[in-house]
Design a protein around this motif. Sequence first.
Motif, PDB file in Angstrom:
ATOM      1  N   ALA A  62       0.848  -1.189   0.000  1.00  0.00           N
ATOM      2  CA  ALA A  62       0.000   0.000   0.000  1.00  0.00           C
ATOM      3  C   ALA A  62       0.890   1.247   0.000  1.00  0.00           C
ATOM      4  CB  ALA A  62      -0.890  -0.001   1.222  1.00  0.00           C
ATOM      5  N   ALA A  63       0.595   2.168  -0.890  1.00  0.00           N
ATOM      6  CA  ALA A  63       1.394   3.384  -0.939  1.00  0.00           C
ATOM      7  C   ALA A  63       0.995   4.287   0.220  1.00  0.00           C
ATOM      8  CB  ALA A  63       1.172   4.094  -2.261  1.00  0.00           C
ATOM      9  N   LEU A  64       1.996   4.706   0.977  1.00  0.00           N
ATOM     10  CA  LEU A  64       1.713   5.651   2.050  1.00  0.00           C
ATOM     11  C   LEU A  64       1.312   6.975   1.383  1.00  0.00           C
ATOM     12  CD1 LEU A  64       1.753   6.331   5.005  1.00  0.00           C
ATOM     13  CD2 LEU A  64       4.212   6.678   4.870  1.00  0.00           C
ATOM     14  N   ILE A  65       2.194   7.446   0.510  1.00  0.00           N
ATOM     15  CA  ILE A  65       1.882   8.624  -0.292  1.00  0.00           C
ATOM     16  C   ILE A  65       2.091   8.235  -1.744  1.00  0.00           C
ATOM     17  CG2 ILE A  65       2.519  11.010  -0.832  1.00  0.00           C
ATOM     18  CD1 ILE A  65       1.508  10.609   2.006  1.00  0.00           C
ATOM     19  N   SER A  66       1.062   8.376  -2.580  1.00  0.00           N
ATOM     20  CA  SER A  66       1.292   8.019  -3.978  1.00  0.00           C
ATOM     21  C   SER A  66       1.499   9.250  -4.847  1.00  0.00           C
ATOM     22  CB  SER A  66       0.162   7.154  -4.528  1.00  0.00           C
ATOM     23  OG  SER A  66      -1.069   7.716  -4.243  1.00  0.00           O
ATOM     24  N   GLY A  67       0.989  10.381  -4.444  1.00  0.00           N
ATOM     25  CA  GLY A  67       1.232  11.535  -5.292  1.00  0.00           C
ATOM     26  C   GLY A  67       0.724  12.843  -4.718  1.00  0.00           C
ATOM     27  N   ILE A  68       1.087  13.904  -5.427  1.00  0.00           N
ATOM     28  CA  ILE A  68       0.647  15.254  -5.078  1.00  0.00           C
ATOM     29  C   ILE A  68      -0.231  15.753  -6.230  1.00  0.00           C
ATOM     30  CG2 ILE A  68       1.407  17.582  -4.399  1.00  0.00           C
ATOM     31  CD1 ILE A  68       2.759  15.405  -2.698  1.00  0.00           C
ATOM     32  N   ALA A  69      -1.455  16.161  -5.911  1.00  0.00           N
ATOM     33  CA  ALA A  69      -2.350  16.686  -6.944  1.00  0.00           C
ATOM     34  C   ALA A  69      -2.550  18.181  -6.700  1.00  0.00           C
ATOM     35  CB  ALA A  69      -3.697  15.967  -6.895  1.00  0.00           C
ATOM     36  N   HIS A  70      -2.861  18.903  -7.766  1.00  0.00           N
ATOM     37  CA  HIS A  70      -3.154  20.328  -7.563  1.00  0.00           C
ATOM     38  C   HIS A  70      -4.297  20.770  -8.456  1.00  0.00           C
ATOM     39  CE1 HIS A  70      -0.727  20.608 -11.237  1.00  0.00           C
ATOM     40  NE2 HIS A  70      -1.430  21.711 -11.465  1.00  0.00           N
ATOM     41  N   ASN A  71      -4.926  21.851  -8.050  1.00  0.00           N
ATOM     42  CA  ASN A  71      -6.047  22.384  -8.826  1.00  0.00           C
ATOM     43  C   ASN A  71      -6.059  23.905  -8.725  1.00  0.00           C
ATOM     44  OD1 ASN A  71      -8.418  22.859 -10.123  1.00  0.00           O
ATOM     45  ND2 ASN A  71      -9.696  21.583  -8.792  1.00  0.00           N
ATOM     46  N   ARG A  72      -5.969  24.543  -9.895  1.00  0.00           N
ATOM     47  CA  ARG A  72      -5.995  26.017  -9.926  1.00  0.00           C
ATOM     48  C   ARG A  72      -7.406  26.551 -10.083  1.00  0.00           C
ATOM     49  NH1 ARG A  72      -0.909  28.013 -11.611  1.00  0.00           N
ATOM     50  NH2 ARG A  72       0.266  26.302 -12.501  1.00  0.00           N
ATOM     51  N   ASP A  73      -8.319  25.670 -10.437  1.00  0.00           N
ATOM     52  CA  ASP A  73      -9.671  26.134 -10.783  1.00  0.00           C
ATOM     53  C   ASP A  73     -10.516  26.445  -9.565  1.00  0.00           C
ATOM     54  OD1 ASP A  73      -9.260  25.923 -13.432  1.00  0.00           O
ATOM     55  OD2 ASP A  73     -10.166  23.928 -13.633  1.00  0.00           O
ATOM     56  N   GLU A  74      -9.943  27.088  -8.557  1.00  0.00           N
ATOM     57  CA  GLU A  74     -10.701  27.264  -7.319  1.00  0.00           C
ATOM     58  C   GLU A  74     -10.838  28.730  -6.962  1.00  0.00           C
ATOM     59  OE1 GLU A  74     -10.945  24.620  -4.421  1.00  0.00           O
ATOM     60  OE2 GLU A  74     -10.758  23.016  -5.891  1.00  0.00           O
ATOM     61  N   ALA A  75     -11.869  29.048  -6.204  1.00  0.00           N
ATOM     62  CA  ALA A  75     -12.052  30.391  -5.671  1.00  0.00           C
ATOM     63  C   ALA A  75     -12.686  30.259  -4.295  1.00  0.00           C
ATOM     64  CB  ALA A  75     -12.943  31.210  -6.586  1.00  0.00           C
ATOM     65  N   LYS A  76     -12.433  31.276  -3.449  1.00  0.00           N
ATOM     66  CA  LYS A  76     -12.847  31.186  -2.052  1.00  0.00           C
ATOM     67  C   LYS A  76     -13.780  32.335  -1.725  1.00  0.00           C
ATOM     68  CE  LYS A  76      -9.889  32.712   1.135  1.00  0.00           C
ATOM     69  NZ  LYS A  76      -8.753  32.839   2.072  1.00  0.00           N
ATOM     70  N   LEU A  77     -14.825  32.065  -0.971  1.00  0.00           N
ATOM     71  CA  LEU A  77     -15.755  33.117  -0.557  1.00  0.00           C
ATOM     72  C   LEU A  77     -15.927  33.065   0.947  1.00  0.00           C
ATOM     73  CD1 LEU A  77     -17.274  31.658  -3.367  1.00  0.00           C
ATOM     74  CD2 LEU A  77     -18.136  33.988  -3.231  1.00  0.00           C
ATOM     75  N   THR A  78     -16.013  34.257   1.562  1.00  0.00           N
ATOM     76  CA  THR A  78     -16.157  34.313   3.016  1.00  0.00           C
ATOM     77  C   THR A  78     -17.279  35.266   3.392  1.00  0.00           C
ATOM     78  OG1 THR A  78     -13.803  33.928   3.303  1.00  0.00           O
ATOM     79  CG2 THR A  78     -14.953  34.821   5.194  1.00  0.00           C
TER      80      THR A  78
END
Length: 411
Positions: A249-265
């Motif tokens: 079992a992979a402890l860590i298999s990879g790093i993913a990223h996503n730029r398509d995000e926006a935050k609202l508060t």
Amino acid sequence: MALIVQKYGGTSVGTVERIQAVADKVIETKKQGHQVVVVVSAMSGETDRLVSLAKSMSHTPTPRELDVLLSTGEQVTIALLSMALSEKKHPAVSFTGGQVHIRTDNSHNKARIVDIEAARVHKALNDGNIVVIAGFQGIDEDGNITTLGRGGSDTTAVAMAAALNADECRIYTDVDGVYTADPRIVEDAQRMPVITYEEMLEMASLGSKVLQIRSVEFARKYNVNLRVLSSFEDGPGTLITDEDENMEAALISGIAHNRDEAKLTIVGVPDQPGIASQILGPIADANIEVDMIVQNVGLDNTTDFTFTVNRADFDKALKILEKTSTEIGAKDVSGDNKIAKVSVVGVGMRSHAGIASKMFKALADEGINIQMISTSEIKVSVVLAEKYLELGVRTLHSAFGLENGVLSETN
Ligand code: ADP
Ligand code: ASP
Ligand code: MG
């Protein structure tokens, strides 16, 4: 004789020469005695060009007409590839999604495949043809053209492989497999020879665009033998498969990223039951998907509420939130569409503590501020300022030693 589905993405069919090279690759497989179904994307850049054409007509193009337009990109490629194959003396026949009855629901621009009638494809194959099918498109119950969302040709290919009961589905693209992180960001990212459906689903849903998430869902559900490979060079690629007991079992298999995000508060919200639904209800009613949610309770009986949405929905969500804010008597609303999400993924995380703290420390050491955090059994995600995205991905890739290959539970 095996039945093999091959899918070629935009870059792989980006020029006349590339389409001819794809034709040669397809013929090679056919010559090995196999039946071949080819699914193709629009030539690279074409779908983006069509989207901006539509935007020049209308800020919010009618979803139905947008699908009529977008589906033309793939139609060009199937015709050209079939011509190239015929020219090389291999009979080929092209089909649009509608022609091979790729039935979808009616949610234009992000339709889901509900059924495929494989008979016409089997017939064309049995007549000795190479069958070339347009990716990314289908047809709804009323005969309207639909599209499957960006990256949807992957899903066409896998769903086709499932419907035809194919022996293999090969996704040919511009990288030679699935990597421990996007190789365009991390130079020493490593190709994974195998990845489980579960990890691939998580990577895809967290932004790794090498496979559309629905294609992985289909592959898992119908047990499709799925492999990601390069269309430019030979190699074993990455096999996507079930977890088996012999696999570490992979402890860590990879790093993913996503730029398509926006935050609202929204801040200074009266803290009382029902407030979350009052804030998020109108957002959901507008068909906007919410990803992360954080609520903080203040000292003065008010609360601050932050959530993220797809960047394309940012303006719409902000308007709705401003209206809600007035209605419920909140103090203020703010938004930021220059954020990104970075995630660490691995099934072995389930049984290991300390992954999150290691992640936070690595980011802190680089002076990267974490704005939001969310965790599940097999991933930890953080939101950070978009300008730190690449540094963040590289930092985490090396913090978890992924340049030496996938980190398993025993090393
Ligand atoms: P296609 O046009 O063939 O469908 P895509 O651009 O949709 O190709 O997907 C391939 C791209 O996915 C690669 O060029 C790479 O930049 C990106 N990518 C993101 N994450 C990963 C990853 N973990 N492994 C491999 N590629 C990735
Ligand atoms: N042409 C579509 C897109 O660019 C579908 C695909 O390539 O998978 O998103
Ligand atoms: Mg793609």
